[in-house]
Motif scaffolding. Structure first.
Motif: not given
Ligand code: SF4
Ligand code: SF4
Lengths: 382, 664
Positions: A33, A39, A76, A302-303, A331, A335, B459, B461, B465-466, B468-472, B486, B497
């Motif tokens: 996860x 992604x 983590x 964000x990250x 990606x 961002x 995670x 978000x 945020x999601x 902005x970053x979820x490119x898939x 997630x 998700x």
């Protein structure tokens, strides 16, 4: 559904190859996860581990080469499994059977013969140094040995980075010397690819060189060199004090040794390189440096920090083909743009290289610049 | 007169005799100086074995006994008692451990026999140098102090008070009740927490045998089992509680508000306040840090409105001294701060709640009167509950917090009850439903339609945020107000998700930040997990290594309400059995300070872990309080003048034993 029977000899071999904590994994899947592949094309880290726990086929497949060793899962993991070491150990086993991906073989071959993974000639290594006014390292004269990664010798973009290093060091009055072409790649990525033997040779060669020249303090620009000198070389008998350029700049600024006068008017965001951040917990030094550059408007993505997104270049991925649009660096650019940045700053030659590529491929040359923190500091020097 | 020592070699079935040639050892012992008789026997600890021992003591006039058997931890007391019954001072019994330290750890029979002989020779030499010692008796104060007024302390207090014991209860907060007072329902029976707790709180407040000292802290503990002296700081409330009628007008009129601790910051309270309406005692205190008068020198509105004139800005902290026979520490736990896991978005996203926040949100007496709504007032259509956040995790706490699975189920039930159409997800690693009725509750929740995803949430978000970053492109539509969780569903082997409106975290149950300090005050040890350590995990779960001090509830480790209450009662019963004895025997083998030799260097004062040594300034000599001494011997080893003798473990006695062992 397939029928499987555990093959514990294999599991034990993996365990003995450096994955001692394989069996403490309790299959919570925090790793899957957390992995940046989520992604793109999710990488089932947990399943790989469970296959390895039972010695079942599948752990040795293509997935094992996708890991960028970004360490997100490792920091983590609730059971503290050394996931990156585990992946390295599996790669090592596969390497022994010769089944490593073609693209990595070239990098390994070049490192074996020329001391760098870039298929560059050994004699060209560190040629830039004299042009930039660096002299050969002399322990009586120099405070630091500058170990500048292979990239500046063979890649024009990285060459700019050492120019900035030269400018900053001279402005701060810090004396650093370099070694010549007998120096080799630090071997960090080589080790992650699983070639323990080659890594050992590189570490031994560099270690000898350090000893011959009486090197005690090493200044690095790459977090990868930082990591291996600091955490891996000591096991092999070479202990030097390592400083990353961002740490050096942060303390020079704090001591008033760098006079940053020229405003750099830009909205800057900072990308934490995996090996500086998650592997070595240096999060603040680069931010302190950026914040002390006049004109810089600093924003976080964000990250950030330990949640930073890997650029995709670690663990040997630098030399492997990743489809356009699937690169993590692809990606990361949106961002950065999304938080209004016009400069994406970072502190690693690999990251810079990855981002420069993505910037071109995504046609974002006009919207964002990729800069090493050192380069921004150099710009701010009057 | 030469001493007469009897030596007994125990076979312990085949435990010893299987490896050691017991007859040869007995034969060997016969030849040792001072030994009158030596025997081997199948089970010395059995009744016939003990009878034989007693008979020999009487008939042969033994004035020393060596038992070569198991560890003294097992049966030293048995044999001491037998000796006493036969008229021999129990301190003249010496154990040679030839089981744990010999037969169990030595394979070779010849070597094991040799070693057993050496141990026996040592024990005989030591027995020859032993002196008779007398056990001492001290009186026990017929009262108990309970530190911490959560449900563990409340239960203990009532049990003791009902048995007629004078109880002092010290509570740091302005009210008793602890965490349980914050809960709405309790698992798995779903009875109302306040309904079962508040009658007990009231009972504590009004019990003739309980002196409740709320808004107070223990400052110093001295003394020893049966006779502790405790200094309690009674914090200034700036309200004279004798005059206060509890009308509450002051709280209505006070113009200054701060976050309510009791409501976890989800509502405000005044600078003069009681934490919640059913508080016991139900008398307000003024929070200096929030009060305008204390901060700026102006206001005193409460004083103006208080008819009985109970407000007293001049009030000072006071110190009260208590004498007590037993102490029960029930100081509870704290919930881990979830900002430590930034990937879960706590503290960053408004709709990520900690468990205690959710308890208050859901509580009928809470900030929303029990309506489960988002901070902007929407009723959530989906909620995710994330298990094991900070527990079972090397990075934070290795242990399982034991209650989260169950209250996570309880939350799911309450959400379903109030918002039937809401989707509720449990992200779990393992469901641990081990208590009575717990597994059944789990099944019930499955029947209620709660969705279980087996995988730890990795995670979180925000929707923004999601996007902005979820490119898939997974086709997942998420709006700004939503959150995305997630995780890998490990049963599917797929990354999942889930968009939700609200997330509840289950923070690890951890030792309080001041546990170290509290532990020092009461001389309690702490485990690696930070919680107070019981004397024995199975057989002495509420006792501690400090005699007379007991522990109960969350301060000992994570536990649910039934276990906490059980420990409260257990600690009360241990305290009671101590108090009702009226008099107790304490260690005889204490240290002894020879005044003539003491040079007054004070080295021993700090080194004693039990604070058993005082200093007599007039005489310039160290003075030992024998009742406090636990016979650890540290002082004797430290004293540079050789003035301290550890009775029963004196240098000459130990050297005699060493010489005995080395003689063969
Ligand atoms: S995070 Fe750690 S314990 Fe969890 S599945 Fe991955 S390796 Fe196993
Ligand atoms: S190290 Fe990074 S890329 Fe590799 S498996 Fe772990 S999270 Fe994924």
């Amino acid at each position: 559904m397939e029928v499987a029977t555990p093959f514990l000899e294999v599991a034990e071999a993996i365990e003995q190859g450096g994955a001692e904590d394989l069996n403490v994994c309790y299959q919570c899947a925090t790793c899957t996860g957390s992995c940046p592949w989520g992604f793109v094309e999710p990488l089932n880290v947990r399943r790989l581990i469970h296959l390895a726990q039972l010695g079942l086929e599948g752990y040795e497949g293509e997935d094992i080469w996708r890991c960028t060793t970004c360490n997100t899962c490792k920091i983590r993991c609730p059971r503290g499994v050394g996931i990156v070491d585990l992946i390295r150990s599996i790669r090592m086993m596969i390497g022994e059977t010769g089944l490593i991906p073609q693209s990595l073989r070239a990098a390994l071959g070049s490192t074996k013969s020329e001391g760098n993974p870039w298929s560059g000639e050994r004699k060209l290594r560190n040629k830039w140094a004299a042009d930039l006014g660096f002299t050969p390292f002399d322990k009586n004269e120099h405070e630091y040995l500058l170990f500048a990664c292979c990239m500046p010798s063979y890649d024009s973009r990285s060459r700019k980075l050492v120019e900035a290093v030269a400018k900053v060091l001279s402005a701060a009055g810090i004396r650093a010397g370099v070694l010549g072409s007998e120096e080799s790649c630090c071997g960090e990525s080589i080790r992650k690819i699983g070639d323990e033997g080659l890594f050992g040779n590189l570490a031994e060669g560099n270690g000898k060189l350090f000893a011959e020249h009486g090197v005690e303090r090493v200044l690095v620009i790459s977090p990868h060199c930082y990591h291996t000198f600091k955490n891996e070389y000591p096991e092999l008998g070479t202990s030097v004090q390592v400083t990353h350029m961002t740490e050096l700049m942060a303390s020079a600024i704090a001591a008033g040794k760098l006079d940053l006068k020229k405003p750099v008017d830009a909205a800057v965001t900072y990308h934490d390189p995996c090996y500086l951040g998650r592997h070595n917990e240096i999060y603040d030094a680069p931010r302190e440096v950026l914040r002390s550059i006049p004109g810089v408007k600093f924003t976080e993505m964000i990250r950030n920090r330990d949640c930073s997104l890997c650029c995709g270049g670690g663990g040997g991925r630098m030399w492997m083909e990743t489809k356009f649009g699937e690169r993590f660096s692809d990606l990361r650019i949106p961002e950065a743009l999304g938080v209004g940045a016009d400069v994406l700053a970072t502190a690693c030659p690999y990251c810079i290289n990855m981002f420069e590529d993505s910037r071109l491929n995504l046609n974002k040359e006009d919207e964002i610049r990729i800069k090493d923190v050192t380069e921004l500091v150099a710009e701010a020097l009057a | 007169m030469p001493k007469k020592i009897g030596v007994y070699i125990c076979h312990c079935g085949s435990n010893i005799a299987g490896t050691v040639d017991v007859e040869a050892v007995a034969e060997f012992a016969k030849g040792l100086g001072g030994v009158t008789l030596a025997k081997d026997y199948k089970f010395m600890c059995s009744d016939p074995g003990q009878d034989m021992l007693k008979e020999d003591i009487r008939s042969s006039g033994l004035d020393g006994v060596v038992i070569a058997a198991c560890s003294p931890l097992m049966h030293e007391l048995t044999f001491r008692k037998a000796a006493l019954e036969a008229g021999l001072n129990p301190f003249l019994v010496q154990i040679a451990n030839i089981r744990e330290q010999c037969s169990w750890v030595t394979e070779d029979r010849a070597l094991a026999t040799q070693k057993a002989k050496a141990l026996v020779a040592g024990a005989v030499a030591r027995a020859l140098s032993h002196e008779p010692l007398e056990m001492r008796r001290v009186e026990v104060q017929p009262s108990a102090l309970i530190v911490g007024g959560g449900i563990a302390g409340i239960q203990a207090a009532l049990d003791l008070a009902d048995a007629g014991v004078q109880v002092y209860m010290v509570e740091r907060e302005p009210t008793i009740g602890g965490h349980m007072a914050m809960f709405d329902k309790t698992f798995p029976t779903l009875d109302c927490s306040a309904c079962i707790l508040t009658p007990k709180m009231t009972a504590v407040g009004s019990h003739p045998n309980i002196q409740l000292m709320a808004y107070s802290e223990v400052e110093e503990v001295s003394g020893y089992i049966g006779n502790f002296r405790v200094k309690v700081r009674r914090k200034a409330a700036y309200v004279d509680h004798d005059k206060c009628t509890g009308c509450g007008l002051c709280m209505e009129k006070c113009p200054y508000k701060v976050d309510s601790e009791f409501d976890q910051g989800l509502s405000k309270r005044r600078a003069i306040y009681v934490p919640f309406p059913q508080a016991v005692p139900n008398k307000p205190v003024i929070d200096r840090d929030a009060c305008a008068y204390f901060k700026k020198g102006k206001c005193r509105v409460c004083e103006k409105v208080c008819e009985p004139g109970a407000i007293d800005f001049e009030q000072q902290d006071s110190i009260e001294e208590i004498e007590t026979g037993a102490i029960i520490v029930s100081t509870g736990f704290q919930a881990m701060d979830m900002t430590a896991m930034p990937q879960l978005g706590y503290g960053k996203h408004a709709e990520v709640y900690s468990a205690l926040e959710f308890e208050r949100l859901n509580n009928a007496a809470g900030p929303t009167l029990g309506k489960i709504v988002t901070k902007d007032g929407r009723e959530p259509t989906s909620v995710a509950i994330l298990h094991c956040t900070g527990s079972r995790d090397e990075n934070y706490h290795r242990y399982c917090s034991r209650v989260c699975c169950m209250y996570a189920l309880k939350y799911a039930h309450l959400i379903k009850e109030k918002i039937p159409e809401a989707a509720v997800y449990q992200f779990y690693i393992d469901m641990r439903c081990f208590g009575k009725g717990y597994e059944e509750f789990y099944q019930r929740l499955q029947e209620e339609g709660v969705r279980f995803i087996r995988g730890k949430a990795a995670q979180v978000w925000s929707g923004k945020e999601y996007r902005a970053i979820a490119t898939d492109d997974t086709g997942l539509e998420v709006d700004d107000a939503q959150l995305v969780v997630q995780a890998e569903d490990t049963l599917l082997g797929k990354l999942v998700r889930v968009p939700v409106d609200m997330i509840v975290l289950t923070p690890a149950f951890e030792a309080r930040d001041d546990a170290e300090q509290v532990g020092k005050a009461f001389l309690l040890n702490r485990g690696a997990d930070g919680f107070f350590l019981e004397q024995h995990p199975k057989l002495a779960p509420v006792s501690t290594t400090n005699d007379g001090v007991f522990i109960a509830g969350g301060c000992q480790g994570p536990k649910d309400i039934p276990d906490t209450v059980a420990q409260g009662s257990a600690a009360a019963s241990k305290a009671l059995s101590l108090i009702t004895r009226r008099e107790i025997e304490i260690e005889a083998n204490t240290a002894y300070i020879d005044e003539e030799l003491c040079s007054g260097c004070k080295n021993c004062l700090d080194i004693c872990p039990y604070n058993a040594i005082d200093f007599d300034d007039e005489k310039n000599r160290a003075v030992l309080n024998e009742a406090l001494c636990k016979a650890c011997g540290t002082c004797a080893a430290t004293c540079p003048s050789g003035a301290i003798r550890a009775r029963h473990f004196a240098d000459d006695q130990i050297f005699a034993e060493i010489e005995g062992v080395m003689s063969i």
